[in-house]
Write a protein that holds these residues in place. Structure first.
Motif, short mmCIF file in Angstrom:
data_model
loop_
_atom_site.label_atom_id
_atom_site.label_comp_id
_atom_site.label_asym_id
_atom_site.label_seq_id
_atom_site.Cartn_x
_atom_site.Cartn_y
_atom_site.Cartn_z
N PRO A 140 4.36 -1.09 -7.31
CA PRO A 140 3.64 -0.90 -7.32
C PRO A 140 2.44 -1.70 -7.67
O PRO A 140 2.01 -2.70 -6.28
CB PRO A 140 4.77 -1.17 -8.33
N LEU A 141 1.34 -1.11 -8.55
CA LEU A 141 0.39 -1.92 -7.91
C LEU A 141 0.28 -3.53 -9.05
O LEU A 141 -0.69 -4.53 -9.23
CB LEU A 141 -0.97 -1.36 -8.71
N TYR A 142 0.79 -3.29 -9.77
CA TYR A 142 1.66 -4.20 -10.56
C TYR A 142 2.28 -4.30 -12.06
O TYR A 142 3.10 -3.37 -11.55
CB TYR A 142 0.24 -4.74 -11.99
N ASN A 143 2.74 -5.61 -12.27
CA ASN A 143 4.23 -5.66 -13.31
C ASN A 143 4.09 -4.59 -14.17
O ASN A 143 3.15 -4.04 -14.61
CB ASN A 143 4.48 -6.75 -13.63
N ALA A 144 4.94 -3.85 -14.79
CA ALA A 144 5.09 -3.13 -16.21
C ALA A 144 5.23 -3.38 -17.14
O ALA A 144 5.59 -4.57 -17.28
CB ALA A 144 6.25 -2.17 -16.22
N ILE A 145 3.87 -3.29 -17.65
CA ILE A 145 3.15 -3.76 -19.06
C ILE A 145 4.11 -3.03 -20.50
O ILE A 145 3.89 -1.64 -20.65
CB ILE A 145 2.15 -4.30 -19.46
N VAL A 146 5.13 -4.16 -21.07
CA VAL A 146 6.25 -3.67 -21.65
C VAL A 146 5.58 -2.86 -23.04
O VAL A 146 4.36 -3.77 -23.46
CB VAL A 146 6.72 -5.10 -22.53
N TRP A 147 5.95 -2.61 -23.71
CA TRP A 147 5.42 -1.88 -25.17
C TRP A 147 4.98 -3.01 -25.99
O TRP A 147 3.72 -2.91 -26.85
CB TRP A 147 6.43 -1.41 -25.84
N ASN A 148 5.83 -3.74 -26.01
CA ASN A 148 5.34 -5.06 -27.36
C ASN A 148 4.27 -6.66 -26.77
O ASN A 148 4.29 -7.27 -27.38
CB ASN A 148 6.51 -5.93 -27.70
N ASP A 149 4.18 -5.98 -25.54
CA ASP A 149 3.36 -6.64 -25.32
C ASP A 149 1.44 -6.85 -26.24
O ASP A 149 1.46 -6.60 -26.37
CB ASP A 149 2.24 -6.77 -23.62
N ILE A 150 0.95 -7.90 -25.98
CA ILE A 150 0.13 -8.02 -26.90
C ILE A 150 -1.41 -8.64 -26.67
O ILE A 150 -2.06 -9.52 -27.07
CB ILE A 150 -0.07 -9.05 -28.54
N VAL A 164 -7.27 -5.94 -13.48
CA VAL A 164 -5.64 -6.23 -11.87
C VAL A 164 -6.95 -5.39 -10.77
O VAL A 164 -7.46 -4.16 -10.60
CB VAL A 164 -4.67 -5.73 -11.87
N VAL A 165 -7.30 -6.52 -9.63
CA VAL A 165 -8.18 -5.71 -8.36
C VAL A 165 -7.97 -4.74 -8.27
O VAL A 165 -7.82 -3.44 -7.49
CB VAL A 165 -8.45 -6.99 -7.60
N ALA A 166 -6.32 -5.13 -7.71
CA ALA A 166 -5.76 -3.67 -7.04
C ALA A 166 -5.29 -2.26 -7.87
O ALA A 166 -5.75 -1.09 -7.28
CB ALA A 166 -4.05 -3.63 -6.72
N VAL A 167 -5.48 -2.09 -8.93
CA VAL A 167 -5.63 -1.75 -9.91
C VAL A 167 -6.94 -1.17 -9.31
O VAL A 167 -7.26 0.02 -9.97
CB VAL A 167 -4.78 -1.26 -11.44
N ARG A 168 -7.80 -1.93 -10.20
CA ARG A 168 -9.04 -0.56 -9.66
C ARG A 168 -9.94 -0.34 -8.41
O ARG A 168 -10.19 0.89 -8.45
CB ARG A 168 -10.49 -1.74 -10.16
N LYS A 169 -9.18 -0.78 -7.59
CA LYS A 169 -9.23 -0.34 -5.43
C LYS A 169 -8.71 0.55 -5.91
O LYS A 169 -9.63 1.97 -5.76
CB LYS A 169 -9.60 -1.60 -4.68
N ALA A 170 -7.65 0.99 -6.68
CA ALA A 170 -6.67 2.45 -6.24
C ALA A 170 -7.01 3.48 -7.14
O ALA A 170 -7.60 4.40 -7.13
CB ALA A 170 -5.24 1.40 -6.72
N CYS A 171 -7.94 3.03 -8.20
CA CYS A 171 -8.24 4.09 -9.19
C CYS A 171 -9.80 4.14 -8.39
O CYS A 171 -10.12 6.10 -8.42
CB CYS A 171 -8.73 3.38 -10.38
N ARG A 172 -9.89 3.88 -8.31
CA ARG A 172 -11.93 4.10 -6.67
C ARG A 172 -11.65 5.12 -6.09
O ARG A 172 -12.17 6.27 -5.26
CB ARG A 172 -12.12 2.80 -6.95
N GLU A 173 -10.36 4.74 -5.14
CA GLU A 173 -10.14 5.48 -3.89
C GLU A 173 -9.15 6.95 -4.74
O GLU A 173 -8.61 7.49 -3.49
CB GLU A 173 -9.33 4.54 -3.10
N LYS A 174 -9.00 7.03 -5.42
CA LYS A 174 -7.68 8.26 -6.07
C LYS A 174 -6.82 7.79 -6.02
O LYS A 174 -5.58 9.59 -5.34
CB LYS A 174 -8.85 9.09 -5.90
N ARG A 175 -5.87 7.28 -6.04
CA ARG A 175 -4.68 7.33 -5.55
C ARG A 175 -3.74 6.19 -6.82
O ARG A 175 -2.68 6.50 -6.27
CB ARG A 175 -4.45 5.90 -3.59
N CYS A 176 -4.02 5.93 -7.35
CA CYS A 176 -3.33 5.66 -8.50
C CYS A 176 -2.81 6.35 -9.24
O CYS A 176 -3.41 7.37 -10.24
CB CYS A 176 -4.54 5.06 -9.49
N TYR A 177 -1.50 6.39 -9.14
CA TYR A 177 -0.72 7.22 -10.61
C TYR A 177 -0.67 6.19 -11.86
O TYR A 177 -0.57 4.82 -11.88
CB TYR A 177 0.56 7.58 -9.90
N ALA A 178 -0.39 6.02 -13.06
CA ALA A 178 -0.25 5.66 -14.41
C ALA A 178 0.68 6.62 -14.87
O ALA A 178 0.48 7.51 -15.36
CB ALA A 178 -1.63 5.38 -15.07
#
Length: 557
Positions: free
Chosen positions: A104-114, A159-173
């Motif tokens: 995981p690149l970050y914790n899961a953000i839960v549905w009721n998070d605001i 989140v830097v790790a997410v942004r970097k993974a997206c840039r390198e096309k290795r991020c799944y969501a």
């Protein structure tokens, strides 16, 4: 692969907000014969933020499967008797991970998070009309912190790790169902990267008509389509379990968001049928059949289910109540008015014949459907020197019923020819008989409380079986009377006159109006027409007058 004729069992992964559970049903009765449950840790880094560790969620599912399989073996079955596995999950909760490592690149953000209130502002600022309903015709949803697209946008920006993974096309969501299926079917070694239409319809990224990721929506929320899973139907084989676990080799053949699964489990399979789930929040779904009905009265349009690749999708109108059981938690934890919610709330509220004209609007984090007002805050009004905690606890129960009636009224206005003549009920709060009677009295329609412990798990088992050739509609007709399928309900009939309940409802609407406009910032174009924003820093109890606090203090024991 074993056939249903030989195999007797269906397994269900039931991953909710607070716990994971593995349930095993016996066919053809769909009788629950084994289950194991594990609680999931809620991580609250800030007020209004809620996260979970995706690895903990996955491991909890695996542990539950092991324990449930041990139980069925003691009953004389084999694990290979499990013909298929279905998954039902908390919706909108969003996970991002590295597709190469599975980490995981970050914790899961839960549905009721605001936390995404400001993200909403930024998105709306780019729209020509700054209207939160701008994409409703495309997605069925308003622009709100509730849905996954906003959470993904926040992750990319913060989140830097997410942004970097997206840039390198290795991020799944994906949502929780996608995370589980991908890991269970092999993960980095060829795991199935899929979701179903019911979960995809909660992301604000899927076109509600075409059932594909919409280019305009993905562009608006800066989500590259390569990050997103393939959208499939709710009932088909997505892949075999391949993670060196007790479930290895068993096909996963159903995915349903938990509220849609509950609709199926309650057998609301015909247009015009509706169910409400009473838990921490409430979720009322009304089956509109194959018609995709757009609401102009604050409801969302969602996909209820699609039972096979070549089958048409079935749609639903949905209204969500943010605070139902949460209000009782607040009375217990913050004010000490009750100790055991299940027993005390019904006993204390039932000790008085009315609320004494007290109304409680528990808008701790704003109001969801049909208002979509994140500037709202909780309010208790109508207090007198004769008010006791008994009246306030009863008002908290009535608030659940009034919010449900708000949604029913919006559905009547939306669907036009809607004639909702009964409401199916489930969820832990439905065990409160006083609440169910109040719902019938204040809503003016019979309430049918199911006897099934978990309709969401049952509905998922039915969908998983359908992928193996069991006709769901034929099953609905043939299984009446079986222990596991809901054929018997406890019925609560209205005991009030139309004049009485309408007078009470008018005062509820007055109380709602008084709850609006409390959370205001200088810049805000978010979820409301009035352009207010959510201030998570305002304590939920700030609205209580000092005299009320003295009243509470004097009655604490």
């Amino acid at each position: 692969m074993a056939s249903l004729e030989r195999s007797k069992l269906i397994g269900v992964i039931d991953e909710g907000t607070n716990s994971a559970r593995f349930v095993i049903f016996k066919l053809p009765e769909f009788e629950e014969i084994a289950s194991h449950q594990v609680r999931i840790t809620q991580i609250v880094p800030r007020d209004g933020w809620t996260e979970q560790n995706p690895v903990e969620v996955l491991e909890a599912v695996r542990l539950c499967a092991i324990e449930a399989c041990h139980q069925v073996e003691k009953l004389g079955y084999l694990v290979k008797d499990i013909a298929a596995i279905g998954i039902t999950n908390q919706r909108e909760t969003t996970v991002v991970w590295d597709k190469n490592t599975g980490e995981p690149l970050y914790n899961a953000i839960v549905w009721n998070d605001i936390r995404t209130a400001k993200t909403v502002d930024k998105v709306l600022a780019r729209l020509p009309d700054q209207n939160h309903n701008h994409f409703r015709a495309l997605s069925g949803l308003p622009v709100s912190p509730y849905f996954s697209a906003l959470k993904l946008n926040w992750l990319k920006e913060n989140v830097v790790a997410v942004r970097k993974a997206c840039r390198e096309k290795r991020c799944y969501a994906g949502t929780i169902d996608t995370w589980l299926v991908w890991n269970l079917t092999g993960g980095p070694s060829g795991g199935a990267f899929v979701t179903d239409v019911s979960n995809a319809s909660r992301t604000l990224l899927m076109n509600i008509e075409t059932l594909h990721w919409d280019p305009l929506l993905t562009k608006t929320f800066s989500v590259h389509p390569d990050m997103l899973p393939e959208i499939r139907s709710s009932s088909e084989i997505y892949g075999l379990v391949k993670d060196n676990s007790v479930l290895d080799g068993i096909p996963i053949s159903a995915i349903l968001g938990n509220q849609q699964a509950s609709l199926v489990g309650q057998r609301c399979l015909k247009e015009g049928q509706a169910k409400n789930t009473y838990r921490k929040g409430c979720f009322l779904l009304y089956n509109t059949g194959t018609r995709c009905v757009q609401s102009t009265h604050g409801l969302v349009t969602t996909v209820a289910y699609q039972m096979g690749r070549n089958e048409p999708p079935v749609y639903a109108l949905e209204g969500s109540v943010a605070v139902a059981g949460v209000a009782l938690n607040w009375l217990r934890d913050n004010l000490g008015m009750i100790q055991d919610i299940a027993d005390d709330s019904e006993k204390i509220a039932g000790s008085v014949s009315s609320t004494g004209d007290v109304y409680f609007v528990p808008a701790f984090t704003g109001l969801y459907a049909p208002y979509w007002r994140k500037d709202a805050r909780g309010i208790i009004c109508g207090l007198t020197s004769f008010t006791t905690k008994h009246h306030i606890v009863r008002a908290a129960l009535e608030a659940v019923c009034f919010q449900t009636r708000d949604i029913i009224e919006a559905m009547k206005k939306t669907a036009g020819n809607i004639n909702l003549n009964k409401l199916h009920a489930d969820g832990i709060m439905s065990n409160n008989s006083l609440l169910m009677q109040l719902q019938a009295d204040l809503g003016g329609i019979p309430v049918l409380k199911t006897e099934v412990h978990d309709p969401a798990a049952l509905g998922t088992a039915m969908a998983a079986a359908q992928a193996h050739g069991v006709d769901l509609y034929k099953l609905e007709a043939e299984t009446r009377g079986y222990a596991g399928v809901p054929s018997h309900h406890e019925t609560f009939l209205p005991t009030t006159t139309e004049e009485e309940r309408n007078a009470r409802y008018t005062k509820w609407k007055m109380a709602v109006q008084r709850s609006l406009g409390w959370a205001v910032t200088k810049k805000s174009d978010a979820m409301t027409d009035e352009r207010y924003s959510l201030l998570a820093s305002i304590p939920a109890g700030l609205f209580l007058a000092s005299s009320f606090l003295m009243l509470v203090h004097s009655q604490r024991r």
